[in-house]
Design a protein around this motif. Sequence first.
Motif, PDB file in Angstrom:
ATOM      1  N   LYS A 119      -4.056  13.809  -4.583  1.00 44.00           N
ATOM      2  CA  LYS A 119      -2.983  13.091  -5.282  1.00 44.00           C
ATOM      3  C   LYS A 119      -2.253  12.143  -4.323  1.00 44.00           C
ATOM      4  CE  LYS A 119       0.778  13.915  -8.515  1.00 44.00           C
ATOM      5  NZ  LYS A 119       1.565  14.925  -9.214  1.00 44.00           N
ATOM      6  N   ARG A 120      -2.001  12.615  -3.111  1.00 40.60           N
ATOM      7  CA  ARG A 120      -1.337  11.787  -2.101  1.00 40.60           C
ATOM      8  C   ARG A 120      -2.201  10.573  -1.756  1.00 40.60           C
ATOM      9  NH1 ARG A 120       0.457  15.544   1.096  1.00 40.60           N
ATOM     10  NH2 ARG A 120      -1.476  15.780   2.250  1.00 40.60           N
ATOM     11  N   LEU A 121      -3.500  10.768  -1.565  1.00 39.09           N
ATOM     12  CA  LEU A 121      -4.401   9.655  -1.247  1.00 39.09           C
ATOM     13  C   LEU A 121      -4.441   8.631  -2.376  1.00 39.09           C
ATOM     14  CD1 LEU A 121      -7.428  11.380   0.502  1.00 39.09           C
ATOM     15  CD2 LEU A 121      -5.818   9.760   1.501  1.00 39.09           C
ATOM     16  N   ARG A 122      -4.494   9.105  -3.613  1.00 39.36           N
ATOM     17  CA  ARG A 122      -4.497   8.186  -4.758  1.00 39.36           C
ATOM     18  C   ARG A 122      -3.210   7.364  -4.795  1.00 39.36           C
ATOM     19  NH1 ARG A 122      -6.753  12.293  -7.548  1.00 39.36           N
ATOM     20  NH2 ARG A 122      -4.790  12.921  -8.469  1.00 39.36           N
ATOM     21  N   PHE A 123      -2.083   8.039  -4.610  1.00 42.36           N
ATOM     22  CA  PHE A 123      -0.793   7.342  -4.618  1.00 42.36           C
ATOM     23  C   PHE A 123      -0.741   6.269  -3.531  1.00 42.36           C
ATOM     24  CE2 PHE A 123       3.435   7.040  -2.648  1.00 42.36           C
ATOM     25  CZ  PHE A 123       4.138   6.480  -3.701  1.00 42.36           C
ATOM     26  N   LEU A 124      -1.120   6.637  -2.318  1.00 37.28           N
ATOM     27  CA  LEU A 124      -1.050   5.698  -1.197  1.00 37.28           C
ATOM     28  C   LEU A 124      -2.043   4.548  -1.355  1.00 37.28           C
ATOM     29  CD1 LEU A 124      -0.559   8.276   1.671  1.00 37.28           C
ATOM     30  CD2 LEU A 124       1.168   6.720   0.732  1.00 37.28           C
ATOM     31  N   SER A 125      -3.212   4.841  -1.899  1.00 39.29           N
ATOM     32  CA  SER A 125      -4.185   3.760  -2.098  1.00 39.29           C
ATOM     33  C   SER A 125      -3.716   2.818  -3.207  1.00 39.29           C
ATOM     34  CB  SER A 125      -5.576   4.309  -2.390  1.00 39.29           C
ATOM     35  OG  SER A 125      -5.597   5.011  -3.597  1.00 39.29           O
ATOM     36  N   GLN A 126      -3.005   3.338  -4.213  1.00 43.28           N
ATOM     37  CA  GLN A 126      -2.438   2.464  -5.246  1.00 43.28           C
ATOM     38  C   GLN A 126      -1.344   1.570  -4.676  1.00 43.28           C
ATOM     39  OE1 GLN A 126      -1.227   5.275  -8.212  1.00 43.28           O
ATOM     40  NE2 GLN A 126      -3.234   5.305  -9.199  1.00 43.28           N
ATOM     41  N   ARG A 127      -0.711   2.023  -3.616  1.00 42.73           N
ATOM     42  CA  ARG A 127       0.312   1.214  -2.947  1.00 42.73           C
ATOM     43  C   ARG A 127      -0.312   0.169  -2.033  1.00 42.73           C
ATOM     44  NH1 ARG A 127       5.681   3.381  -3.604  1.00 42.73           N
ATOM     45  NH2 ARG A 127       6.363   1.541  -2.484  1.00 42.73           N
ATOM     46  N   GLY A 128      -1.652   0.215  -1.860  1.00 45.78           N
ATOM     47  CA  GLY A 128      -2.333  -0.823  -1.103  1.00 45.78           C
ATOM     48  C   GLY A 128      -2.681  -0.455   0.323  1.00 45.78           C
ATOM     49  N   TYR A 129      -2.576   0.805   0.675  1.00 45.44           N
ATOM     50  CA  TYR A 129      -2.931   1.231   2.032  1.00 45.44           C
ATOM     51  C   TYR A 129      -4.405   1.625   2.069  1.00 45.44           C
ATOM     52  CZ  TYR A 129       2.039   1.249   2.995  1.00 45.44           C
ATOM     53  OH  TYR A 129       3.337   0.860   3.165  1.00 45.44           O
ATOM     54  N   THR A 130      -5.067   1.314   3.184  1.00 43.07           N
ATOM     55  CA  THR A 130      -6.475   1.679   3.330  1.00 43.07           C
ATOM     56  C   THR A 130      -6.585   3.131   3.770  1.00 43.07           C
ATOM     57  OG1 THR A 130      -6.619   1.072   5.669  1.00 43.07           O
ATOM     58  CG2 THR A 130      -7.036  -0.685   4.046  1.00 43.07           C
ATOM     59  N   PHE A 131      -7.756   3.712   3.558  1.00 44.97           N
ATOM     60  CA  PHE A 131      -7.990   5.089   3.962  1.00 44.97           C
ATOM     61  C   PHE A 131      -7.798   5.246   5.477  1.00 44.97           C
ATOM     62  CE2 PHE A 131     -10.784   8.534   5.386  1.00 44.97           C
ATOM     63  CZ  PHE A 131     -10.177   9.590   4.731  1.00 44.97           C
ATOM     64  N   ASP A 132      -8.247   4.277   6.255  1.00 44.50           N
ATOM     65  CA  ASP A 132      -8.087   4.344   7.714  1.00 44.50           C
ATOM     66  C   ASP A 132      -6.619   4.351   8.119  1.00 44.50           C
ATOM     67  OD1 ASP A 132     -10.810   4.467   8.147  1.00 44.50           O
ATOM     68  OD2 ASP A 132     -11.014   2.295   8.502  1.00 44.50           O
ATOM     69  N   GLU A 133      -5.810   3.528   7.452  1.00 42.21           N
ATOM     70  CA  GLU A 133      -4.375   3.499   7.762  1.00 42.21           C
ATOM     71  C   GLU A 133      -3.720   4.828   7.406  1.00 42.21           C
ATOM     72  OE1 GLU A 133      -3.532  -1.270   7.003  1.00 42.21           O
ATOM     73  OE2 GLU A 133      -3.262   0.147   5.356  1.00 42.21           O
ATOM     74  N   ILE A 134      -4.103   5.379   6.262  1.00 42.19           N
ATOM     75  CA  ILE A 134      -3.545   6.658   5.817  1.00 42.19           C
ATOM     76  C   ILE A 134      -3.934   7.760   6.796  1.00 42.19           C
ATOM     77  CG2 ILE A 134      -3.577   8.404   3.989  1.00 42.19           C
ATOM     78  CD1 ILE A 134      -4.147   5.983   2.034  1.00 42.19           C
ATOM     79  N   ARG A 135      -5.194   7.797   7.163  1.00 44.28           N
ATOM     80  CA  ARG A 135      -5.684   8.815   8.099  1.00 44.28           C
ATOM     81  C   ARG A 135      -4.987   8.677   9.458  1.00 44.28           C
ATOM     82  NH1 ARG A 135     -11.516   8.054   9.303  1.00 44.28           N
ATOM     83  NH2 ARG A 135     -10.538   6.607  10.702  1.00 44.28           N
ATOM     84  N   LYS A 136      -4.819   7.455   9.912  1.00 45.98           N
ATOM     85  CA  LYS A 136      -4.164   7.205  11.199  1.00 45.98           C
ATOM     86  C   LYS A 136      -2.736   7.768  11.213  1.00 45.98           C
ATOM     87  CE  LYS A 136      -2.824   3.290  14.122  1.00 45.98           C
ATOM     88  NZ  LYS A 136      -2.831   1.835  14.226  1.00 45.98           N
ATOM     89  N   CYS A 137      -2.012   7.584  10.134  1.00 48.91           N
ATOM     90  CA  CYS A 137      -0.616   8.072  10.076  1.00 48.91           C
ATOM     91  C   CYS A 137      -0.539   9.543   9.734  1.00 48.91           C
ATOM     92  CB  CYS A 137       0.172   7.270   9.065  1.00 48.91           C
ATOM     93  SG  CYS A 137       0.606   5.633   9.654  1.00 48.91           S
ATOM     94  N   SER A 138      -1.514  10.076   9.043  1.00 51.71           N
ATOM     95  CA  SER A 138      -1.513  11.497   8.684  1.00 51.71           C
ATOM     96  C   SER A 138      -1.816  12.363   9.880  1.00 51.71           C
ATOM     97  CB  SER A 138      -2.547  11.764   7.577  1.00 51.71           C
ATOM     98  OG  SER A 138      -2.178  11.103   6.413  1.00 51.71           O
TER      99      SER A 138
END
Length: 146
Positions: A125-144
Amino acid sequence: MAKTELSKLEWLAKAQAYCAKAEHCAADVRRKLYEWGLQDAEIADFIEENLYSDNFLDDARFCAAYVHDKVEYQSWGRLKIQAGLRALQLPESEISQALKNIDEIAYFGNLRKLIRSRSADSEDKRLRFLSQRGYTFDEIRKCSDR
């Protein structure tokens, strides 16, 4: 005097006043002109050309302001910002340059805040939300990972 009876120069003055209040792109101006009742495409072309030549419209300036505002106030990611600018039919070179100038500290700070605010959600759910906001998977993983 009815709106349809305005001269080219009166339409131009009205468009200049609109552009002087805030940063706009050509698509915004055309949309506003049609809302005001202008139906003549030749006059709209004349107005757009004059707004560019008089520096009321500037694609690079608009892209920079759009990117800044979307990062600063709405915490959008690069992909959503890029899609928004493309929807406004702005030149790809100006879009790319504006995206290169993103303040990385603010950008990743926003992403970290969003991740923290969704910590109770499942990973999917968090990944879907963040990707809808326009963040890439790599950016999300980097900050997570931090």
